[in-house]
Design a protein around this motif. Structure first.
Motif, short mmCIF file in Angstrom:
data_model
loop_
_atom_site.label_atom_id
_atom_site.label_comp_id
_atom_site.label_asym_id
_atom_site.label_seq_id
_atom_site.Cartn_x
_atom_site.Cartn_y
_atom_site.Cartn_z
N HIS C 42 -7.76 2.74 1.09
CA HIS C 42 -8.27 4.12 1.09
C HIS C 42 -9.43 4.26 2.07
N LEU C 43 -10.30 3.26 2.04
CA LEU C 43 -11.49 3.33 2.89
C LEU C 43 -11.12 3.31 4.37
N THR C 44 -10.20 2.40 4.73
CA THR C 44 -9.84 2.34 6.14
C THR C 44 -9.10 3.61 6.56
N ALA C 45 -8.28 4.15 5.66
CA ALA C 45 -7.59 5.40 6.00
C ALA C 45 -8.60 6.49 6.31
N PRO C 186 -1.80 11.52 1.48
CA PRO C 186 -1.60 10.90 0.18
C PRO C 186 -2.55 9.73 -0.09
N ASP C 187 -3.64 9.61 0.67
CA ASP C 187 -4.57 8.52 0.40
C ASP C 187 -5.92 8.86 1.01
N GLY C 188 -6.87 7.96 0.85
CA GLY C 188 -8.19 8.17 1.41
C GLY C 188 -9.24 8.41 0.34
N VAL C 189 -10.49 8.28 0.76
CA VAL C 189 -11.59 8.42 -0.18
C VAL C 189 -11.64 9.84 -0.74
N GLY C 190 -11.42 10.82 0.12
CA GLY C 190 -11.45 12.21 -0.32
C GLY C 190 -10.34 12.48 -1.33
N PHE C 191 -9.20 11.90 -1.08
CA PHE C 191 -8.08 12.00 -2.01
C PHE C 191 -8.47 11.49 -3.39
#
Ligand SMILES: Nc1ncnc2c1ncn2[C@@H]1O[C@H](COP(=O)(O)OP(=O)(O)OP(=O)(O)O)[C@@H](O)[C@H]1O
Ligand SMILES: Nc1ncnc2c1ncn2[C@@H]1O[C@H](COP(=O)(O)OP(=O)(O)OP(=O)(O)O)[C@@H](O)[C@H]1O
Ligand SMILES: O=C([O-])O
Ligand SMILES: [Mg+2]
Ligand SMILES: [Mg+2]
Lengths: 268, 301, 240, 240, 268
Positions: C42-45, C186-191
């Protein structure tokens, strides 16, 4: 109130821009006493620390060793300097967003001069410096000499007790400069200021000063009293003789400084 | 070979329980499809994915899909999923509000936003059967579901429309009570089942894989039946939410009641009459014309 | 840093655990997330989107802003555009990027970059208007080409504006990344942040916020401040 | 202006009407909305939030940024705070404002102001570091108090940064207003925007976007540009 | 190549800062011809338009009426000036973020001087101006006179064909100034530049120039050729005589200008 200046063991260094290299010592245990109401001119080779001296005296730079007193009142590390001072900087340092007149107002607003006298004072000094027609011009619309004159108006308008002047007439033609010198002496005589005046012109120094001080290698090399009585005449041979002595002293000091510098370069 | 199907869902939704069962019990492979589950954090994200064909099938309010269809997006409803049995109006236990009728002039907050199906249902129920529309007087507010219990506790709002799992969690905490289940009231007053969540697909996928769509629905129905018989599948989910045993039972009860298993023209007609009611309370532009092809029963087992 | 932690601790006593969990609890949750493993993806995304968006925003914003500052005609024509671009909600950029480019990383980065570029352009535009024109004249007399003047005389003078843009741009880009991730990724910290927000789980919301705050502090304290120290070492210190 | 319209027209041919309606259709929809009447209440609600948030953001951002620029200690302590404040997502501000202050206008304005303040503080901070220290010395010698120096010497020098902040701040504030309106307010331009977006009605989305764009253009072209012309009339023009 | 300068009917006005008021005409149909390889000094009261004249000659300000030609090649409204020029501005105009040496490099990079000669050139001029030890200092770490000298290094290092100098030695002590004057003449003799040199010092002007030009009220008031053969001796009475004439001309011109200004003020 006594506005004499007593400087003892004044030492000032600037850190070198190259790391791990010794700091550059500009003033080196300088001692100098200036009497209340005295007019002292300072001469010295370019880069010898004249402006640095005025910066410490004016309280702008308080990062020095030694002691500075005004009529016995010491300059402290913080807080206001103990006298009302005017400073004519080597560069004009005008506020570019204010007109010439508002630049002077800025100084007046922070001074003790009562507001009802401002108009007269400004009229007087603008007239004196020939800037009447340029009161509403902004600094970038003034010529170099005009900016210098405006800076003079600002320094005089606030009627300081102690006046520091860093090469105030260097950018002016001789005619204007001569007239302004006479005017300055007149103001000094009437208001009884203590004046420290930096110049490269030994004749100017002699004409103006009670005492000419030659600075070099961070110390006072010599003090030359000018005993010619006032009012002085510009073409007085007595003045010319003193000025020759001043010039000779200056040249000796400068050459000595140069030899010291050459020795230093060799060592590197 | 099984047809791969990407199934889109809201991340925290309870449909996920049955979807997971479907995958775990391999009901998908039983009917020739291979389901992968994709979760989106918000409804808008999910709808973007459905419209953008990032997923082949997706859950959401039938009104939204109908609305999208009327705006020209090629999506349509293919099955009923949730009847709205978990849509409750909650108040703090010590509130003097006893029923929906007492809500007049009170501040009510809905989790579903101004265009959400649940919000529309609330407004229809209140204006058709209780004689006032909270949105008219500015008493209706909107806030994220996670915020609503706190807002009620702080006294910023008097009542809140919530859905599960947060609704069940709030009820289980003992700090809130329900003053009315919207879908039940609606059924009581109109005789029609309400539909809150539907299953939708897009034209292209349906046209290319009709078998797979039917297959999925068959698997889904089996999964729902399995859930009904095995309420223990809620254990994991409930624990993650921090519910105790009673809370999990409550949640399971409510969700199981919510799952719909029929989908036919009669159901759709009922929805159309809801649309008529909704048009009256909502502003111009809401479900103005519901195209016939917003629904299909072609894939119903 | 410590003061910030203490303030958080203090505030957390004012609220129930479910509303504002204390720092300790949050760090625990964050640690658990780390243990569970997918934090890194998630963080790298998100970092990829933030940096990609920032680079794009700077690549558009700086030239546009500079052009507007030095050219009257450009200023007149672009002024309206920049204000329009500033006003169009990030939502619209996101929608159109997703429709046009598809629901993919490129679209996300384009949406993030386009939303942030106008702020940066405005800052640079104002920066150019404020520079010392006498130095330009000097360079012209010394035969510097237009390009040399831009690179060697204009650029160093607007560098403080660029640094400021880099800093607050990072903040804007990150905010918009949150929005974009919730609309179409569909991913990431904001998600994750929104996911837990919808579930009303403030511990997780804060854990993810904390994670990204630590990343941003790293960028600021380790990268930007060193960069700045090196670039502006010549500058005398401001003291009143 | 006309170019912008033409570009829109051109783009709208590339997309179906439902995705990107042309300018003509959008203006029609906007006119209909006007005729229906409640446009004004939404607009004033949003403008109130935008201006309130902007004032709050400037009121926090400018002093904090200036303080950080002139005081080493303040810089060291506040640096981390500002970066944290910049990183905390608008979502968190909104949640805590709504929980703490309640679901009302004050909370909305506080959330908007707090989210935008860090960007402005950063810009001012950088601005102060860039000013001409010789003028400070001049003012000190001429006996100006700290307050006078700040007001008469520092302020005019950071004014370009303030103007830039005002401009892009407006953009940031508006973006966050959209978000806040969709999280906890029952009216406003952002609310309507999202409402129609959720209903998939792009004509209305663009009509509301257009409405706010026109308002922003008015603020820029009529208010800000005149303000700037008056304030910076002394400044020589930059020409390369 | 011929690098003489021919100025015809040069007229330059600045708009007044007060709206609806007449523009301020600074140069008023000025005619002046400077031969290739000539050393011309310009004198005139402060604010008379000397810097403005150099700004037009150097192509910085192209918003004027009249014609300027360099060896027959006209200065156009746009594009590069037709000669390689160096300019020592009245204010130092150094790039504050570059060290002293890098400031000189900046000018060299845009010049025709091949890179392999840079090191020698810089060594030479830094030595000449006594700035060897300050190559790595930044401008704000230099004194006023040192900044002026650095500006001189920059103008000389690029080896221009035409050199404009606006009061280059005004902030320097007489010793340094004298030495630099001699060096400048030496450079001029060796490289054959055309030099236009502004000063307020009539003795300096006389010592340096082939011809001294007095500017006032926007025109050339008088041109005074200095026929004293070179190399000249600083204490040559013949020079002193010419310089007296220059000073007298200047004073006459300045007083005339002042009377004109007084008349103008009265009219208001
Ligand atoms: N940008 C400008 N806008 C308006 N007026 C200007 C501008 N630049 C110069 N002037 C005016 O033009 C006149 C001549 O200026 P200039 O700088 O050429 O004088 P100068 O002869 O070089 O004087 P000095 O010896 O003091 O340097 C002055 O009266 C000045 O006020
Ligand atoms: N901020 C600074 N940092 C480092 N060195 C400095 C700084 N300011 C001045 N110096 C150095 O201190 C020395 C003295 O400078 P100062 O300005 O006092 O000279 P000055 O006697 O006024 O010379 P001038 O006649 O050229 O004005 C110079 O060698 C200069 O390089
Ligand atoms: O637009 C946002 O600030 O997320
Ligand atoms: Mg000095
Ligand atoms: Mg000049």
């Amino acid at each position: 109130m006594d506005n004499g200046i007593r400087i003892q063991g004044l030492t000032k260094s600037f850190p070198s821009p190259r790391k791990h290299e010794a700091a550059h010592r500009v003033l080196n245990g300088l001692d100098l006493t200036i009497e209340d109401n005295e007019f002292v001119c300072v001469l010295g080779p370019s880069g010898c620390g004249k402006s640095t001296l005025l910066n410490t005296l004016s309280g702008l730079d308080r990062d020095y060793d030694g002691e500075i007193r005004f009529g016995g009142r010491p300059m402290t590390r913080a807080g206001k300097p103990p006298v009302r001072m005017g400073y004519l900087f080597q560069d004009p340092r005008l506020l570019p967003w204010l007109s010439a007149e508002r630049n002077v107002d800025f100084a007046l607003e922070n001074s003790d001069v009562p507001r009802h006298r401002w108009a007269d004072i400004k009229d007087h000094y603008f007239q004196l410096t020939g800037l009447q027609a340029f009161r509403r011009h902004h600094p970038h619309e003034l010529s170099g000499g005009m900016a210098q004159r405006l800076s003079l108006v600002r320094a005089l308008a606030i009627e300081p007790d102690v006046l520091f002047m860093d090469e105030p007439f260097s950018g002016l033609d001789e005619l204007t400069a001569r007239r302004l010198r006479v005017d300055l002496l007149d103001i000094w005589r009437r208001t009884g200021k203590t004046i420290v005046f930096i110049t490269h012109n030994s004749y100017e120094a002699t004409f103006l000063a009670d005492r000419v001080v030659v600075l070099s290698q961070g110390r006072i090399r010599r003090e030359i009293p000018v005993t010619v009585p006032r009012p002085r005449d510009y073409d007085d041979p007595a003045l010319f003789a003193v000025s020759k002595e001043v010039a000779a002293t200056f040249i000796a000091a400068a050459e000595e400084a140069e030899r010291a510098r050459a020795r230093l370069s060799e060592k590197h | 070979e099984d047809t791969p199907i990407r199934l889109g869902d809201m991340a925290q939704s309870l449909n996920g329980v049955a979807s997971q069962v479907m995958i775990d019990q391999e009901f998908d492979h039983k009917y020739g499809v291979d389901v992968t589950h994709k979760a989106y954090p918000t409804l808008d994200g999910l709808f973007n994915a459905i419209r953008g064909k990032q997923v082949d099938l997706g859950f959401g309010g039938w009104t939204s899909f109908a609305q999208f269809r009327s705006q020209g997006f090629p999506v349509f409803n293919i099955f009923a999923v949730g009847r709205g049995a978990t849509l409750d109006v909650l108040v703090p236990v010590d509130s003097d509000i006893q029923s929906l009728a007492d809500l007049k002039g009170k501040r009510v907050v809905s989790y579903a936003g101004a265009a959400g199906t649940a919000t529309v249902l609330l407004r229809v129920v209140l204006s058709d059967f209780y004689g006032f529309d909270p949105a008219e007087g500015g008493d209706l507010q909107y806030a994220g579901p996670g915020l609503i219990p706190t807002l009620m506790k702080n006294g910023d709002v008097d009542a809140g429309l919530l859905f599960d799992p947060i609704g069940a969690k709030a009820l289980a905490s003992g700090e809130f009570r329900s003053i009315g289940n919207l879908a039940e009231i609606y059924k009581e007053k109109t005789g029609d089942d309400f539909l809150w969540i539907a299953l939708a697909t897009n034209d292209d996928f349906a046209a290319e894989n009709p078998e797979a769509v039917s297959g999925f629905i068959k698997g889904w129905v089996e999964a729902v039946a399995y859930v009904k018989q095995h309420p223990e599948v809620f254990e994991d989910y409930g624990k993650k939410l921090g519910l105790d045993e009673d809370g999990i039972k409550l949640l399971a009860d409510r969700v199981i009641r919510d799952y719909a298993t029929t989908w036919n023209q009669e159901y759709i007609d009922g929805l159309m009459s809801f649309a008529d009611r909704a048009r009256k309370v909502m502003d111009k532009g809401y479900l103005e014309d519901v195209p016939d092809d917003a629904f299909s029963t072609d894939y119903t087992p | 840093m410590i003061a910030a932690l203490l303030a958080w601790l203090g505030l957390s006593f004012l609220f129930p655990e479910t509303v504002l969990p204390g720092p300790w609890r949050t760090i625990q949750v964050l640690a658990e997330n780390f243990a569970n493993g997918d934090i890194l993806s998630h963080l790298t995304a998100t970092l990829g989107r933030v940096l990609g968006g920032l680079v794009l925003a700077m690549a558009i914003g700086i030239p546009v802003g500079v052009l507007m500052g030095v050219n009257r005609l450009a200023e007149k024509t672009l002024d309206v555009w920049v204000m329009v671009a500033l006003t169009v909600p990030s939502l619209c950029y996101a929608i159109f990027a997703f429709i046009w480019i598809g629901l993919n990383e490129t679209a996300a980065i384009v949406a993030i970059g386009l939303t942030s570029a106008p702020s940066i352009a405005i800052n640079l535009w104002e920066g150019v208007k404020n520079i010392d024109t006498r130095l330009f004249q000097m360079a012209r007399v010394f035969n510097a080409s237009r390009w040399v003047i831009i690179r060697r005389v204009l650029f160093p003078q607007v560098l403080p504006y660029i640094m400021a843009s880099l800093r607050f741009g990072l903040g804007i880009v990150w905010k918009i990344t949150v929005l974009v991730e919730l609309l179409g990724r569909p991913d990431g910290v904001g998600f994750e942040l929104f996911y837990w927000y919808q579930l009303g789980n403030m511990q997780q919301v804060l854990a993810w916020t904390l994670l990204f705050t630590l990343v941003m502090l790293f960028i600021e304290l380790v990268i930007l401040q060193n960069l700045e120290r090196r670039m502006f070492s010549w500058r005398p210190e401001v003291r009143i």
